[in-house]
Design an enzyme around this catalytic site. Structure first.
Site, mmCIF file in Angstrom:
data_model
loop_
_atom_site.group_PDB
_atom_site.id
_atom_site.type_symbol
_atom_site.label_atom_id
_atom_site.label_comp_id
_atom_site.label_asym_id
_atom_site.label_seq_id
_atom_site.Cartn_x
_atom_site.Cartn_y
_atom_site.Cartn_z
ATOM 1 N N CYS A 1 0.819 -1.204 0.000
ATOM 2 C CA CYS A 1 0.000 0.000 0.000
ATOM 3 C C CYS A 1 0.865 1.271 0.000
ATOM 4 C CB CYS A 1 -0.972 -0.032 1.180
ATOM 5 S SG CYS A 1 -2.348 1.124 0.991
ATOM 6 N N HIS B 1 -3.872 -5.195 -0.022
ATOM 7 C CA HIS B 1 -3.518 -5.688 1.314
ATOM 8 C C HIS B 1 -3.576 -7.217 1.368
ATOM 9 C CE1 HIS B 1 -3.342 -1.975 3.829
ATOM 10 N NE2 HIS B 1 -3.978 -1.498 2.784
ATOM 11 N N ASN C 1 -7.316 -0.408 0.461
ATOM 12 C CA ASN C 1 -7.633 0.859 1.113
ATOM 13 C C ASN C 1 -6.591 1.890 0.701
ATOM 14 O OD1 ASN C 1 -8.316 2.998 2.737
ATOM 15 N ND2 ASN C 1 -7.472 2.103 4.606
ATOM 16 N N GLU D 1 -2.625 -9.052 3.670
ATOM 17 C CA GLU D 1 -2.799 -9.555 5.044
ATOM 18 C C GLU D 1 -4.264 -9.774 5.409
ATOM 19 O OE1 GLU D 1 -3.230 -5.134 5.487
ATOM 20 O OE2 GLU D 1 -1.927 -6.483 4.348
#
Length: 377
Positions: free
Chosen positions: A264, A349, A306, A351
């Site tokens: 990100c 992302h 995001n 994760e």
């Protein structure tokens, strides 16, 4: 109580506060996840923003300590269609309203979130304000217009840790060093730059056997190299990457010295370190259902995202940097790797907090790269 939401273009909505009195100003954005609102709220990447959830019912499973992605709530306000005050979940330890009150975050419900999201998709993310204290639309629009916004500002300094820490037993350990961190003596050592890091990134790295040392964003390259890590991890974070002071120069000094993995904002900072530029997306990518294509395999991953800024791949030297992933909604850069140095990154992302697990292989790729580059001890 009545709450008024006003956008800088003059658009106004009326709702009801479910957290009491308050006023908040920030960039208004939307998230398309159907669940995971606690992870959204505790993601530092939302610093300086107000989040609208597209899923209509929020709060039905409460909140709990295990789903925290940082130690605080970061959006300025949380805007939903309908707030569910009584959680029904065995893991719940608190309802959402009390959770937001603890961190001084304004929660608003009872307005047409669909209309607001459609407007943002058409007009773009913009400055906005929500208030129970000032309900005059004209006054609120003026306040939104006069707010300085996020472009060019260093938001990382607001969320990065002030001193290094380690990670053990699913929690931060202040002052930990590689010598005292849990794990075997020959475990891979990772220095993680905290630009607004999410806990699940640390959980995954440690679960895969790494010893992790988190350092402030302002840490210089000499300090990092003196720790003798096997790899560098560049975390997510908020705001405009071009507004973050000093970090690009540090990354350039580390390129080629150690394997680097960026996520990100870390991906965007790598893009700047490669000599490229970034730009602001119209309304950003936020949610747990963004399709990304891996150009090497041809596979499509459903990803959690995001971000409001993006690396302009056309500003990078194709002889040095390869585009590896693209967003299938708009064709924007979602991943890249350096052809000479052991460095790669993704905009999304992997994760999965919240979101799907499709991209977990990227952590394994980072570990394989560290093993390959590791010097004999």
């Amino acid at each position: 109580m009545k709450a008024v939401i006003a956008l800088e273009d003059g658009t106004v909505f009326e709702g009801l506060s479910f957290t009491g009195h308050g006023e908040a100003i920030g960039e208004i954005v939307f998230n398309t996840s159907m669940s995971g609102y606690q992870e959204v709220l505790t993601d530092p990447s939302y610093t300086g923003q107000m989040v609208v959830m597209t899923y209509p019912l929020i709060g039905n499973y409460g909140v709990n300590p295990d789903d925290m992605e940082s130690a605080a709530v970061h959006p300025k306000a949380f805007l939903v269609k309908e707030y569910h005050a009584i959680p029904c979940n065995h893991r719940a330890r608190q309802n959402l309203a009390d959770f937001l009150k603890t961190y001084g975050v304004l929660g608003v419900e009872g307005f047409d979130t669909r209309a607001l999201v459609r407007h943002i998709r058409t007009a773009g993310a913009m400055k906005a304000i929500v208030s129970t204290e000032d309900t005059d639309p004209e006054s609120l629009v003026d306040k939104a217009i006069n707010w300085q916004g996020l472009i060019g500002r260093d938001m990382v300094e607001r969320v990065s840790c002030q001193s290094p820490y380690g990670w053990s037993n699913n929690m931060p350990v202040p002052g930990t060093s590689f010598e005292t961190a849990p794990g075997s003596a020959d475990a891979l050592k990772v220095v993680a730059f905290d630009f607004g890091i999410k806990y699940n990134q640390l959980r995954i790295l440690t679960d895969k056997g790494c010893r992790v040392q988190v350092v402030p964003a302002t840490t210089d390259s000499a300090t990092v190299l003196a720790m003798q890590p096997d790899g560098i991890f560049l975390s997510n974070g908020p705001g405009d990457p071009a507004g973050v002071a000093g970090v690009v120069a540090t990354i350039r000094e580390l390129l080629g010295r150690l394997p680097i993995f960026g996520i990100c904002l870390g991906h965007q900072m790598l893009g700047l370190a490669y000599g490229g530029s970034t730009y602001k997306l119209k309304f950003g990518h936020r949610g747990g259902n963004q399709p990304v294509k891996d150009l090497h395999t041809g596979k499509v991953e459903i990803t959690s995202q995001n971000h409001g800024f993006c690396v302009d791949i056309d500003t990078l030297d194709p002889d040095q940097v390869e585009l590896t992933h693209i967003n299938l909604n708009d064709g924007s850069c979602e991943g890249m790797r350096h052809k000479r140095y052991p460095a790669f990154s993704v905009q999304y992302h992997p994760e999965h907090a919240p979101g799907p697990h499709d991209a977990m292989y990227l952590f394994d790729r980072f570990i394989e790269l560290m093993h390959k580059q590791r010097r004999p001890r």
